[in-house]
Design an enzyme around this catalytic site. Sequence first.
Site, PDB file in Angstrom:
ATOM      1  N   CYS A 186       0.816  -1.221   0.000  1.00  0.00           N
ATOM      2  CA  CYS A 186       0.000   0.000   0.000  1.00  0.00           C
ATOM      3  C   CYS A 186       0.850   1.272   0.000  1.00  0.00           C
ATOM      4  O   CYS A 186       0.350   2.358  -0.296  1.00  0.00           O
ATOM      5  CB  CYS A 186      -0.951   0.006   1.191  1.00  0.00           C
ATOM      6  SG  CYS A 186      -2.143  -1.333   1.114  1.00  0.00           S
ATOM      7  N   HIS A 224      -3.255   7.714   1.934  1.00  0.00           N
ATOM      8  CA  HIS A 224      -3.649   6.375   1.476  1.00  0.00           C
ATOM      9  C   HIS A 224      -5.060   6.112   1.989  1.00  0.00           C
ATOM     10  O   HIS A 224      -5.367   6.380   3.154  1.00  0.00           O
ATOM     11  CB  HIS A 224      -2.665   5.341   2.037  1.00  0.00           C
ATOM     12  CG  HIS A 224      -3.090   3.926   1.821  1.00  0.00           C
ATOM     13  ND1 HIS A 224      -3.565   3.479   0.610  1.00  0.00           N
ATOM     14  CD2 HIS A 224      -3.128   2.866   2.667  1.00  0.00           C
ATOM     15  CE1 HIS A 224      -3.868   2.202   0.713  1.00  0.00           C
ATOM     16  NE2 HIS A 224      -3.621   1.798   1.945  1.00  0.00           N
ATOM     17  N   ASN A 232     -10.003   0.183  -0.269  1.00  0.00           N
ATOM     18  CA  ASN A 232      -8.540   0.251  -0.236  1.00  0.00           C
ATOM     19  C   ASN A 232      -7.995  -0.357  -1.537  1.00  0.00           C
ATOM     20  O   ASN A 232      -8.088  -1.563  -1.738  1.00  0.00           O
ATOM     21  CB  ASN A 232      -8.040  -0.515   0.989  1.00  0.00           C
ATOM     22  CG  ASN A 232      -6.526  -0.464   1.138  1.00  0.00           C
ATOM     23  OD1 ASN A 232      -5.818  -0.051   0.218  1.00  0.00           O
ATOM     24  ND2 ASN A 232      -6.039  -0.883   2.295  1.00  0.00           N
TER      25      ASN A 232
HETATM   26  O1  UT7 Z   1      -3.722  -0.546   3.496  1.00  0.00           O
HETATM   27  C1  UT7 Z   1      -2.995  -1.416   4.285  1.00  0.00           C
HETATM   28  C2  UT7 Z   1      -3.170  -1.094   5.662  1.00  0.00           C
HETATM   29  N1  UT7 Z   1      -4.358  -1.699   6.205  1.00  0.00           N
HETATM   30  C3  UT7 Z   1      -5.084  -1.021   7.029  1.00  0.00           C
HETATM   31  O2  UT7 Z   1      -4.825   0.141   7.230  1.00  0.00           O
HETATM   32  C4  UT7 Z   1      -6.187  -1.692   7.787  1.00  0.00           C
HETATM   33  C5  UT7 Z   1      -6.035  -1.374   9.226  1.00  0.00           C
HETATM   34  N2  UT7 Z   1      -7.086  -1.912  10.064  1.00  0.00           N
HETATM   35  C6  UT7 Z   1      -8.373  -1.515   9.984  1.00  0.00           C
HETATM   36  O3  UT7 Z   1      -8.730  -0.714   9.146  1.00  0.00           O
HETATM   37  C7  UT7 Z   1      -9.345  -2.038  11.012  1.00  0.00           C
HETATM   38  O4  UT7 Z   1      -8.631  -2.699  12.022  1.00  0.00           O
HETATM   39  C8  UT7 Z   1     -10.414  -2.988  10.429  1.00  0.00           C
HETATM   40  C9  UT7 Z   1     -11.403  -2.210   9.587  1.00  0.00           C
HETATM   41  C10 UT7 Z   1      -9.748  -4.066   9.594  1.00  0.00           C
HETATM   42  C11 UT7 Z   1     -11.207  -3.655  11.538  1.00  0.00           C
HETATM   43  O5  UT7 Z   1     -11.789  -2.684  12.385  1.00  0.00           O
HETATM   44  P1  UT7 Z   1     -11.631  -2.781  13.982  1.00  0.00           P
HETATM   45  O6  UT7 Z   1     -12.386  -1.673  14.567  1.00  0.00           O
HETATM   46  O7  UT7 Z   1     -10.140  -2.843  14.270  1.00  0.00           O
HETATM   47  O8  UT7 Z   1     -12.363  -4.127  14.299  1.00  0.00           O
HETATM   48  P2  UT7 Z   1     -11.791  -5.443  15.009  1.00  0.00           P
HETATM   49  O9  UT7 Z   1     -10.796  -6.127  14.122  1.00  0.00           O
HETATM   50  O10 UT7 Z   1     -11.355  -5.072  16.372  1.00  0.00           O
HETATM   51  O11 UT7 Z   1     -13.079  -6.329  15.075  1.00  0.00           O
HETATM   52  C12 UT7 Z   1     -14.214  -5.962  15.867  1.00  0.00           C
HETATM   53  C13 UT7 Z   1     -15.304  -6.995  15.687  1.00  0.00           C
HETATM   54  C14 UT7 Z   1     -14.779  -8.437  15.786  1.00  0.00           C
HETATM   55  O12 UT7 Z   1     -15.752  -9.208  16.447  1.00  0.00           O
HETATM   56  P3  UT7 Z   1     -15.544  -9.599  17.996  1.00  0.00           P
HETATM   57  O13 UT7 Z   1     -14.242 -10.322  18.061  1.00  0.00           O
HETATM   58  O14 UT7 Z   1     -15.518  -8.278  18.725  1.00  0.00           O
HETATM   59  O15 UT7 Z   1     -16.732 -10.441  18.278  1.00  0.00           O
HETATM   60  C15 UT7 Z   1     -14.709  -8.872  14.343  1.00  0.00           C
HETATM   61  O16 UT7 Z   1     -14.843 -10.258  14.169  1.00  0.00           O
HETATM   62  O17 UT7 Z   1     -15.863  -6.862  14.364  1.00  0.00           O
HETATM   63  C16 UT7 Z   1     -15.889  -8.158  13.740  1.00  0.00           C
HETATM   64  N3  UT7 Z   1     -15.793  -7.982  12.308  1.00  0.00           N
HETATM   65  C17 UT7 Z   1     -16.846  -7.779  11.505  1.00  0.00           C
HETATM   66  N4  UT7 Z   1     -18.169  -7.699  11.773  1.00  0.00           N
HETATM   67  C18 UT7 Z   1     -18.999  -7.475  10.728  1.00  0.00           C
HETATM   68  C19 UT7 Z   1     -14.670  -7.975  11.555  1.00  0.00           C
HETATM   69  N5  UT7 Z   1     -14.988  -7.773  10.272  1.00  0.00           N
HETATM   70  C20 UT7 Z   1     -16.337  -7.661  10.215  1.00  0.00           C
HETATM   71  C21 UT7 Z   1     -17.248  -7.443   9.169  1.00  0.00           C
HETATM   72  N6  UT7 Z   1     -18.561  -7.351   9.464  1.00  0.00           N
HETATM   73  N7  UT7 Z   1     -16.854  -7.296   7.872  1.00  0.00           N
END
Ligand code: UT7
Length: 325
Positions: free
Chosen positions: A115, A252, A282
Amino acid sequence: MSVIRAVPIGVGHYLPKRVVENAEFAKWLDTDDEWIQARTGIQRRHFAADGELTSDLAYEAACDALKDAGITATDIDAIVLATSTPDQTFPSTATKLQAKLGMNSGFAFDLQAVCAGFAYAMTMANSLIVAGQAKRILVIGAETFSRIMDWQDRTTCVLFGDGAGAVILEAQTGDGTSDDRGILSCDLNSDGRYNDILYVDGGVSSTQTTGVLKMQGREVFKHAVTKLASSGETALEKAGLTADDITWVIPHQANLRIIKNTAQKIGISMDRIVVTVQDHGNTSAASIPLALSVANKKGQIKRNDLLLTEAIGGGLAWGAIVLRW
Ligand code: UT7
């Protein structure tokens, strides 16, 4: 003191025709539009059609940028193409693009920094221009991340999209001050200790398969905000400028929350940030040139505006560039 600057003379982009709204993922995954928008800011993304290659996307973006610059491919003497989703293992997607453009001289190569690819590609192109190796360079970010998604993994497959963006840089003489147009400073970083928080689980030398993207989102998020802000500040410092001097930040486009938190850390209000993540998702190395092109077509960024771009991705690799448009 007169210096050589790499000055943008054209910008363009291309998005595949197929648009996929958030709601579509709910047909087979435990997810919904509300979660995706609240956590990422993404509303839709574009996916390439079957048989549509990264080089096809790059070609369309390149033609758009050449048209914007009012030149033809034969006026270009190098192509630097950032991608992590090349058409083939080799030859480079850049040389495939070179052939498609009918550009039979000069040189072309791919660069892979995931990225952060466009920040790396702009820095390489700037170095080539300043060193006198090339006079006009087509810098491209082009990706088909839809080809490396695990469609059963809701934590990753809703985040990415396909697209391409291109900028043409030309060697011009400047005064050596921050009033010059063109690239004023670059800051690149990587830290391989974080290889395993964002990677693809296949490859030529390891599995002989393409693999799918794996990410520890929360971990990447934590690194993203601090590293992007610090790289942005370093690039500003190298250019002898401060956040107040910046007209627009073109970050980005991975996640609206990362964009907001980084802007806050650098001290730039959201009305000076170009945001396209809602429409593109992204698109990895394509995200910054796509945002630049969209902002340029809308008349949002104008000649002589001072721009800051910053990106982070797998590696981890990250960087920032200050340029006067
Ligand atoms: O470009 C390269 C660089 N990449 C990035 O910059 C990505 C960086 N990370 C992020 O943007 C975020 O961490 C994410 C968008 C990937 C995830 O958001 P988050 O607020 O960090 O969520 P999380 O990973 O802490 O997950 C929270 C909950 C989890 O459930 P539990 O464990 O709390 O029960 C996940 O399983 O959200 C759940 N979850 C979803 N729920 C509905 C994860 N993906 C989804 C989904 N729909 N698509």
